[in-house]
Design a protein around this motif. Structure first.
Motif, PDB file in Angstrom:
ATOM      1  N   ASN A  78       0.856  -1.178   0.000  1.00  0.00           N
ATOM      2  CA  ASN A  78       0.000   0.000   0.000  1.00  0.00           C
ATOM      3  C   ASN A  78       0.898   1.235   0.000  1.00  0.00           C
ATOM      4  O   ASN A  78       1.850   1.322   0.787  1.00  0.00           O
ATOM      5  CB  ASN A  78      -0.908   0.002   1.231  1.00  0.00           C
ATOM      6  CG  ASN A  78      -1.951  -1.094   1.165  1.00  0.00           C
ATOM      7  OD1 ASN A  78      -2.602  -1.276   0.144  1.00  0.00           O
ATOM      8  ND2 ASN A  78      -2.115  -1.837   2.251  1.00  0.00           N
ATOM      9  N   TYR A  79       0.594   2.183  -0.864  1.00  0.00           N
ATOM     10  CA  TYR A  79       1.403   3.389  -1.007  1.00  0.00           C
ATOM     11  C   TYR A  79       0.616   4.597  -0.511  1.00  0.00           C
ATOM     12  O   TYR A  79      -0.554   4.768  -0.848  1.00  0.00           O
ATOM     13  CB  TYR A  79       1.797   3.609  -2.464  1.00  0.00           C
ATOM     14  CG  TYR A  79       2.686   2.528  -3.026  1.00  0.00           C
ATOM     15  CD1 TYR A  79       4.071   2.650  -3.002  1.00  0.00           C
ATOM     16  CD2 TYR A  79       2.137   1.377  -3.593  1.00  0.00           C
ATOM     17  CE1 TYR A  79       4.890   1.655  -3.528  1.00  0.00           C
ATOM     18  CE2 TYR A  79       2.938   0.378  -4.118  1.00  0.00           C
ATOM     19  CZ  TYR A  79       4.316   0.525  -4.081  1.00  0.00           C
ATOM     20  OH  TYR A  79       5.119  -0.467  -4.607  1.00  0.00           O
ATOM     21  N   VAL A  80       1.285   5.424   0.283  1.00  0.00           N
ATOM     22  CA  VAL A  80       0.682   6.655   0.783  1.00  0.00           C
ATOM     23  C   VAL A  80       1.542   7.825   0.318  1.00  0.00           C
ATOM     24  O   VAL A  80       2.765   7.831   0.528  1.00  0.00           O
ATOM     25  CB  VAL A  80       0.583   6.654   2.321  1.00  0.00           C
ATOM     26  CG1 VAL A  80      -0.012   7.971   2.815  1.00  0.00           C
ATOM     27  CG2 VAL A  80      -0.245   5.475   2.813  1.00  0.00           C
ATOM     28  N   ILE A  81       0.928   8.810  -0.325  1.00  0.00           N
ATOM     29  CA  ILE A  81       1.636   9.999  -0.795  1.00  0.00           C
ATOM     30  C   ILE A  81       1.378  11.131   0.193  1.00  0.00           C
ATOM     31  O   ILE A  81       0.220  11.513   0.410  1.00  0.00           O
ATOM     32  CB  ILE A  81       1.173  10.428  -2.201  1.00  0.00           C
ATOM     33  CG1 ILE A  81       1.053   9.221  -3.142  1.00  0.00           C
ATOM     34  CG2 ILE A  81       2.101  11.504  -2.754  1.00  0.00           C
ATOM     35  CD1 ILE A  81       2.336   8.515  -3.427  1.00  0.00           C
ATOM     36  N   THR A  82       2.413  11.660   0.799  1.00  0.00           N
ATOM     37  CA  THR A  82       2.244  12.731   1.778  1.00  0.00           C
ATOM     38  C   THR A  82       2.049  14.083   1.090  1.00  0.00           C
ATOM     39  O   THR A  82       2.349  14.254  -0.103  1.00  0.00           O
ATOM     40  CB  THR A  82       3.459  12.829   2.714  1.00  0.00           C
ATOM     41  OG1 THR A  82       4.611  13.209   1.939  1.00  0.00           O
ATOM     42  CG2 THR A  82       3.721  11.512   3.425  1.00  0.00           C
ATOM     43  N   THR A  83       1.561  15.030   1.873  1.00  0.00           N
ATOM     44  CA  THR A  83       1.362  16.393   1.367  1.00  0.00           C
ATOM     45  C   THR A  83       2.671  16.973   0.859  1.00  0.00           C
ATOM     46  O   THR A  83       2.724  17.579  -0.220  1.00  0.00           O
ATOM     47  CB  THR A  83       0.793  17.289   2.480  1.00  0.00           C
ATOM     48  OG1 THR A  83      -0.416  16.714   2.984  1.00  0.00           O
ATOM     49  CG2 THR A  83       0.526  18.692   1.973  1.00  0.00           C
ATOM     50  N   LYS A  84       3.721  16.811   1.623  1.00  0.00           N
ATOM     51  CA  LYS A  84       5.026  17.366   1.258  1.00  0.00           C
ATOM     52  C   LYS A  84       5.502  16.835  -0.083  1.00  0.00           C
ATOM     53  O   LYS A  84       5.946  17.606  -0.950  1.00  0.00           O
ATOM     54  CB  LYS A  84       6.042  17.029   2.346  1.00  0.00           C
ATOM     55  CG  LYS A  84       7.448  17.565   2.106  1.00  0.00           C
ATOM     56  CD  LYS A  84       8.357  17.182   3.259  1.00  0.00           C
ATOM     57  CE  LYS A  84       9.760  17.721   3.074  1.00  0.00           C
ATOM     58  NZ  LYS A  84      10.654  17.329   4.209  1.00  0.00           N
ATOM     59  N   ALA A  85       5.418  15.534  -0.276  1.00  0.00           N
ATOM     60  CA  ALA A  85       5.890  14.925  -1.517  1.00  0.00           C
ATOM     61  C   ALA A  85       5.054  15.381  -2.707  1.00  0.00           C
ATOM     62  O   ALA A  85       5.590  15.786  -3.747  1.00  0.00           O
ATOM     63  CB  ALA A  85       5.863  13.405  -1.391  1.00  0.00           C
ATOM     64  N   TYR A  86       3.739  15.312  -2.568  1.00  0.00           N
ATOM     65  CA  TYR A  86       2.843  15.704  -3.661  1.00  0.00           C
ATOM     66  C   TYR A  86       3.066  17.163  -4.040  1.00  0.00           C
ATOM     67  O   TYR A  86       3.177  17.511  -5.220  1.00  0.00           O
ATOM     68  CB  TYR A  86       1.400  15.462  -3.231  1.00  0.00           C
ATOM     69  CG  TYR A  86       0.374  15.758  -4.300  1.00  0.00           C
ATOM     70  CD1 TYR A  86      -0.159  14.731  -5.075  1.00  0.00           C
ATOM     71  CD2 TYR A  86      -0.083  17.054  -4.540  1.00  0.00           C
ATOM     72  CE1 TYR A  86      -1.100  14.986  -6.061  1.00  0.00           C
ATOM     73  CE2 TYR A  86      -1.019  17.321  -5.523  1.00  0.00           C
ATOM     74  CZ  TYR A  86      -1.530  16.286  -6.276  1.00  0.00           C
ATOM     75  OH  TYR A  86      -2.461  16.555  -7.255  1.00  0.00           O
ATOM     76  N   SER A 122       3.047  -9.697   6.686  1.00  0.00           N
ATOM     77  CA  SER A 122       3.835  -9.361   5.511  1.00  0.00           C
ATOM     78  C   SER A 122       3.279  -8.148   4.774  1.00  0.00           C
ATOM     79  O   SER A 122       3.784  -7.786   3.714  1.00  0.00           O
ATOM     80  CB  SER A 122       3.887 -10.560   4.549  1.00  0.00           C
ATOM     81  OG  SER A 122       2.578 -10.930   4.159  1.00  0.00           O
ATOM     82  N   ASP A 123       2.221  -7.534   5.341  1.00  0.00           N
ATOM     83  CA  ASP A 123       1.640  -6.352   4.711  1.00  0.00           C
ATOM     84  C   ASP A 123       2.621  -5.184   4.795  1.00  0.00           C
ATOM     85  O   ASP A 123       3.084  -4.823   5.883  1.00  0.00           O
ATOM     86  CB  ASP A 123       0.322  -5.960   5.393  1.00  0.00           C
ATOM     87  CG  ASP A 123      -0.768  -6.987   5.146  1.00  0.00           C
ATOM     88  OD1 ASP A 123      -0.645  -7.738   4.163  1.00  0.00           O
ATOM     89  OD2 ASP A 123      -1.721  -7.036   5.939  1.00  0.00           O
ATOM     90  N   VAL A 124       2.924  -4.605   3.649  1.00  0.00           N
ATOM     91  CA  VAL A 124       3.906  -3.536   3.577  1.00  0.00           C
ATOM     92  C   VAL A 124       3.223  -2.218   3.228  1.00  0.00           C
ATOM     93  O   VAL A 124       2.372  -2.168   2.341  1.00  0.00           O
ATOM     94  CB  VAL A 124       4.988  -3.848   2.518  1.00  0.00           C
ATOM     95  CG1 VAL A 124       6.023  -2.728   2.460  1.00  0.00           C
ATOM     96  CG2 VAL A 124       5.642  -5.178   2.803  1.00  0.00           C
ATOM     97  N   LYS A 125       3.581  -1.161   3.945  1.00  0.00           N
ATOM     98  CA  LYS A 125       3.115   0.181   3.609  1.00  0.00           C
ATOM     99  C   LYS A 125       4.345   1.018   3.261  1.00  0.00           C
ATOM    100  O   LYS A 125       5.305   1.080   4.010  1.00  0.00           O
ATOM    101  CB  LYS A 125       2.368   0.816   4.779  1.00  0.00           C
ATOM    102  CG  LYS A 125       1.905   2.248   4.488  1.00  0.00           C
ATOM    103  CD  LYS A 125       1.250   2.886   5.699  1.00  0.00           C
ATOM    104  CE  LYS A 125      -0.105   2.295   5.979  1.00  0.00           C
ATOM    105  NZ  LYS A 125      -0.807   3.016   7.087  1.00  0.00           N
ATOM    106  N   ILE A 126       4.279   1.651   2.099  1.00  0.00           N
ATOM    107  CA  ILE A 126       5.363   2.512   1.660  1.00  0.00           C
ATOM    108  C   ILE A 126       4.845   3.944   1.642  1.00  0.00           C
ATOM    109  O   ILE A 126       3.910   4.268   0.901  1.00  0.00           O
ATOM    110  CB  ILE A 126       5.871   2.090   0.269  1.00  0.00           C
ATOM    111  CG1 ILE A 126       6.467   0.682   0.359  1.00  0.00           C
ATOM    112  CG2 ILE A 126       6.908   3.081  -0.254  1.00  0.00           C
ATOM    113  CD1 ILE A 126       6.866   0.088  -0.960  1.00  0.00           C
ATOM    114  N   ILE A 127       5.429   4.760   2.492  1.00  0.00           N
ATOM    115  CA  ILE A 127       4.990   6.143   2.646  1.00  0.00           C
ATOM    116  C   ILE A 127       5.974   7.046   1.916  1.00  0.00           C
ATOM    117  O   ILE A 127       7.137   7.159   2.301  1.00  0.00           O
ATOM    118  CB  ILE A 127       4.913   6.535   4.138  1.00  0.00           C
ATOM    119  CG1 ILE A 127       4.046   5.527   4.906  1.00  0.00           C
ATOM    120  CG2 ILE A 127       4.362   7.946   4.293  1.00  0.00           C
ATOM    121  CD1 ILE A 127       4.113   5.696   6.411  1.00  0.00           C
TER     122      ILE A 127
END
Length: 212
Positions: free
Chosen positions: A3-11, A41-46
């Motif tokens: 699961n990928y999360v895009i932060t405010t700073k990056a966007y 094994s669930d991976v989150k990439i922030i």
């Protein structure tokens, strides 16, 4: 798939980089934190940050290697992963990841299996109607493919940290915050410009948070 999360700073930095150089292609590197859901094994990439690279060059050059090396050192120093690549095309109607962008994304993937690419959708950068203006590309079936259902809710693997990010970005563009974001190209012309951390932009963002 993680699961990928895009932060405010990056966007925000991706879009501001594109807005600063509207008549050329721009690109940069995604930096991320990798988290695991307990013992599973669930991976989150922030995607916590990005580093702007170029607006002059639209091909693979020796300076790309230099820039990638410096970003790698910066990422390691801050315990972050080089997790992908972003790109905005020169033409407003061109919204695909170009061949040289695919090569850079693949180069990053050699060292980070879950890497992605983000492509700016230029036609969606309307200040009057803010909407999500990036499309993720994932490496599938031996090629980079767009995930056109990203950010559309479950079961999409992509989410924004804050649903207000498009509106926040629109306000930032209106205030011309893009004037204080610098990339590696600009650093090569003036070594005093801070392209890795973009401190001036960070200060503006911090000030906005304090006023909110």
């Amino acid at each position: 798939m993680p699961n990928y999360v895009i932060t405010t700073k990056a966007y925000l930095k991706i879009i501001l980089h594109a807005c600063k150089h509207p008549f050329t292609s721009v690109n940069g590197i995604l930096l991320a934190e990798e988290a695991f859901d307990g013992d599973s094994s669930d991976v989150k990439i922030i995607i916590v940050d990005v580093v702007p690279l170029f607006h002059h060059w639209a091909s693979l050059t020796p300076m790309l290697e230099v820039g990638l090396q410096q970003v790698s050192v910066y990422a390691n120093r801050n315990q972050l992963k080089m997790a992908g690549y972003y790109h905005a095309n020169e033409r407003a109607d061109e919204n695909k990841l170009p061949p040289f962008g695919q090569k850079i994304a693949s180069k990053i993937q050699d060292n980070f299996h879950n890497s992605i690419a983000l492509v700016v959708q230029n036609t969606k950068l309307s200040p009057n109607n803010p909407e999500i203006a990036i499309v993720p590309y994932i490496f599938k079936d031996n090629q980079w493919r767009p995930d056109n259902k990203a950010f559309s809710g479950p079961p999409s693997s992509f989410t924004l940290e804050n649903s207000d990010i498009p509106s926040i970005t629109s306000q930032s563009i209106f205030k011309r915050d893009f004037e204080v974001i610098y990339d590696f190209d600009e650093h090569l012309e003036n070594v005093e410009l801070d392209w890795l951390t973009n401190t001036k932009l960070a200060e503006l963002m911090h000030g906005d948070k304090k006023r909110a």
